[in-house]
Design an enzyme around this catalytic site. Structure first.
Site, PDB file in Angstrom:
ATOM      1  N   LYS A 189       0.865  -1.187   0.000  1.00  0.00           N
ATOM      2  CA  LYS A 189       0.000   0.000   0.000  1.00  0.00           C
ATOM      3  C   LYS A 189       0.895   1.228   0.000  1.00  0.00           C
ATOM      4  O   LYS A 189       1.519   1.567   1.007  1.00  0.00           O
ATOM      5  CB  LYS A 189      -0.901   0.045   1.233  1.00  0.00           C
ATOM      6  CG  LYS A 189      -1.923   1.167   1.127  1.00  0.00           C
ATOM      7  CD  LYS A 189      -2.304   1.774   2.464  1.00  0.00           C
ATOM      8  CE  LYS A 189      -1.507   2.990   2.826  1.00  0.00           C
ATOM      9  NZ  LYS A 189      -1.717   4.183   2.020  1.00  0.00           N
ATOM     10  N   GLU A 217      10.360   1.015  10.244  1.00  0.00           N
ATOM     11  CA  GLU A 217      11.360   2.067   9.986  1.00  0.00           C
ATOM     12  C   GLU A 217      10.641   3.382  10.216  1.00  0.00           C
ATOM     13  O   GLU A 217       9.784   3.767   9.414  1.00  0.00           O
ATOM     14  CB  GLU A 217      11.876   1.988   8.544  1.00  0.00           C
ATOM     15  CG  GLU A 217      12.572   0.689   8.193  1.00  0.00           C
ATOM     16  CD  GLU A 217      13.908   0.510   8.883  1.00  0.00           C
ATOM     17  OE1 GLU A 217      14.389   1.453   9.540  1.00  0.00           O
ATOM     18  OE2 GLU A 217      14.466  -0.592   8.782  1.00  0.00           O
ATOM     19  N   CYS A 266      13.766  10.622   6.617  1.00  0.00           N
ATOM     20  CA  CYS A 266      13.747  10.154   8.000  1.00  0.00           C
ATOM     21  C   CYS A 266      15.065  10.410   8.680  1.00  0.00           C
ATOM     22  O   CYS A 266      15.126  10.635   9.878  1.00  0.00           O
ATOM     23  CB  CYS A 266      13.438   8.665   8.008  1.00  0.00           C
ATOM     24  SG  CYS A 266      14.492   7.733   6.902  1.00  0.00           S
ATOM     25  N   GLU A 306      10.498  15.714  15.490  1.00  0.00           N
ATOM     26  CA  GLU A 306      10.739  15.586  14.045  1.00  0.00           C
ATOM     27  C   GLU A 306       9.869  16.597  13.289  1.00  0.00           C
ATOM     28  O   GLU A 306       8.657  16.621  13.445  1.00  0.00           O
ATOM     29  CB  GLU A 306      10.404  14.166  13.583  1.00  0.00           C
ATOM     30  CG  GLU A 306      10.711  13.970  12.111  1.00  0.00           C
ATOM     31  CD  GLU A 306      10.350  12.572  11.619  1.00  0.00           C
ATOM     32  OE1 GLU A 306       9.236  12.108  11.905  1.00  0.00           O
ATOM     33  OE2 GLU A 306      11.193  11.957  10.942  1.00  0.00           O
TER      34      GLU A 306
END
Ligand code: NDP
Length: 498
Positions: free
Chosen positions: A185, A260, A294, A391
């Site tokens: 997906k 992850e 990331c 983040e």
């Protein structure tokens, strides 16, 4: 993009998802549109799948395990993977252009990425026929014991929008090498390149049902995939928040999980560092991909003696960064990928100022219109400043001065994340010493943001679970079976004593 619309009502490219080797619409007939972040216009319409489509795809993947795919040797799977690598190399520019249209990242960056990605298929092609078991000395002389590493089964992959094919291929290559089947997906922001890959996977010789694509939204398609009882393994890349939900859903069926997740990685620059190299590394580490990676090195810790000099170098360079159309070769930074991301970046910039930070350069590039943010340097950062701790996933670096090594290490580790880090120094002893102390899955010394198929990648702490890439990653897609062979043929009646 977030609305379902009846198919075929506008002149934009229509796509179908891929299930069981067929191109299909969603069973509901619903579709949604994918926007180009640079133009703000919808450019593609794709099926808006749901639980019913997920069920068909997972059943196709499960059936394919027992079909011709399950009969292939590792060497034969390796040949198919090599062909797939060649096909991706052949079509790298076309796939890169699609990714740029979907996520607004620079064409030259996506193109470089797509041209490198075949290496993942070649690397795992080389491992497909080397998934060796062992003979184990069991301590029982009448037994031969050996292990087999069998495919784990149906893999569900869920990936975000920032590098859709890279993050998918990091899962697909080892999964196919191990003999698994796959349902992916993609993010609803970037569904098209994954759909485009389906035909190429078939062209490489992968039998129908082995690779399936279900497009749609996380709460519908993603959630259904992670909770499906016939999914044996979930390979997820995305935010920490979603990763926790994915792990909880997979746990209901005890599906294997790798995650992850996000990061807030530190770059530590000591007073003996080559400041020109460090400035280049910091800029590449946080402003490439408009900061939407990331592993962005977004927490910059600089020794107080070189702090001002490094900040000046950064500001001088980022002032000249050319913002613009990501398809144009001279553009150095494109827009952020979507409105939600833009709003998030802006709210962090506001909070940084409220928390006592100073914007040395950057902010919204209003004159560009749309979703552009300048490469932004915030000074005066310290733990507690939200933009320094959380983040952002945008082109923002927060700079904190430090006095000694212990303070630098403590600040580097003062985060719940642990994805990556960088150390800039000419002192070889200190370089390794600090690299060992940073709690993160990857640490670069005098470099940043380099990856390769053979090198494990993943996070400590809230940055993830498991590793992608490298030899060991193949066993993320296998189950170990121990086979016990009785050698004497004299198995005794268990109820007779003596
Ligand atoms: P999200 O976690 O929001 O989404 C990631 C994927 O999960 C998307 O495909 C999304 O679908 C899907 N999803 C959303 N909700 C669910 C759910 N309940 N169950 C299952 N799937 C769901 O992340 P973003 O797309 O915003 O991506 C950015 C994040 O990804 C950042 O935090 C970044 O750090 C991380 N990332 C980590 C990397 C790594 O290797 N560690 C690499 C790149 C990014 P949809 O969007 O269609 O709704």
């Amino acid at each position: 993009m977030t609305q379902s619309a009846p198919a075929g009502s506008e002149e934009i490219a229509g796509y179908q998802m891929s299930i069981g080797g067929e191109s299909v619409d969603a069973l509901s007939g619903n579709t949604f549109e994918s926007n180009n972040p640079y133009t703000g216009q919808a450019w593609a319409r794709v099926p808006d799948g749901d639980e019913a489509d997920v069920d068909v795809a997972v059943r196709a993947a499960k059936a394919a395990l027992d079909g011709p795919w399950g009969q292939l040797s590792g060497a034969e799977r390796g040949k198919i993977l090599r062909r797939l690598g060649d096909i991706i190399a052949r079509d790298a520019d076309e796939l890169a252009r699609i990714e740029t249209q979907d996520n607004g990242k620079l064409l030259r960056e996506m193109s470089g990425q797509l041209h490198y990605l075949p290496e993942w298929f070649y690397y795992y092609a080389g491992l497909a026929d080397k998934i060796e078991g062992e003979v184990i000395p069991s301590g029982r002389s009448n037994f031969l014991v050996y292990t087999r590493h069998e495919p784990v089964g149906v893999v569900a992959a869920i990936v975000p929008w920032n590098s859709p094919l890279l993050l998918m291929f990091w899962k697909l290559a080892p999964a196919l090498a191990a003999g698994c089947t796959f349902v992916v997906k993609p993010s609803d922001y970037t569904p098209v390149s994954t759909i485009e890959v389906a035909a190429r996977v078939q062209e490489a010789g992968v039998p129908p049902g082995v690779f399936n694509v279900v497009t749609g939204f996380g709460p519908a398609v993603g959630k259904a995939l992670t909770a499906h009882p016939d999914v044996d393994r979930v390979a997820f890349t995305g935010s920490t928040q979603t990763g926790i939900q994915v792990a909880a859903a997979a746990a209901q069926n005890l599906a294997r999980v790798s995650l992850e997740l996000g990061g807030k990685s530190a770059q530590v620059v000591f007073d003996d560092a080559d400041l020109d190299a460090a400035a280049n590394g910091v800029i590449a580490g946080v402003f490439a991909a408009t900061g939407q990676t990331c592993m962005a090195g977004s927490r910059l810790l600089v020794h107080e003696d070189v702090h001002d000099a490094l900040v000046q170098r950064l500001v001088d360079r980022v002032k000249t960064v050319r913002l613009g159309d990501p398809l144009e070769p001279e553009t150095e930074m494109g827009p952020v990928a979507n409105q939600a991301q833009f709003d998030k970046v802006m709210s962090y910039l506001d909070s940084a100022v409220e928390d006592g930070g100073t914007v040395a350069y950057g902010g919204a590039a209003d004159e560009m219109g749309g979703l552009f943010v300048r490469p932004t340097v915030i000074t005066g950062a310290k733990p507690g400043l939200r933009a320094f701790d959380e983040e952002i996933f945008g082109p923002v670096v927060c700079v904190m001065p430090f006095t000694d090594e212990d303070e630098a290490v403590a600040a580097a580790n003062a985060t719940s994340y642990g994805l990556a880090g960088g150390v800039w120094t000419k002192d070889i002893h200190r370089a390794h010493r600090v690299a060992h102390q940073i709690k993160a899955g990857s640490v670069w010394i005098n470099a940043y943001r380099v990856v390769a198929p053979g090198v494990p990648f993943g996070g400590f702490k809230m940055s993830g679970l498991g590793r992608e890439n490298g030899i060991a990653a193949i066993h993320e897609y296998t189950e170990t079976k121990a086979i016990w062979v009785e050698l004497t043929g004299a198995t005794r009646d268990p109820f007779v004593l003596g």
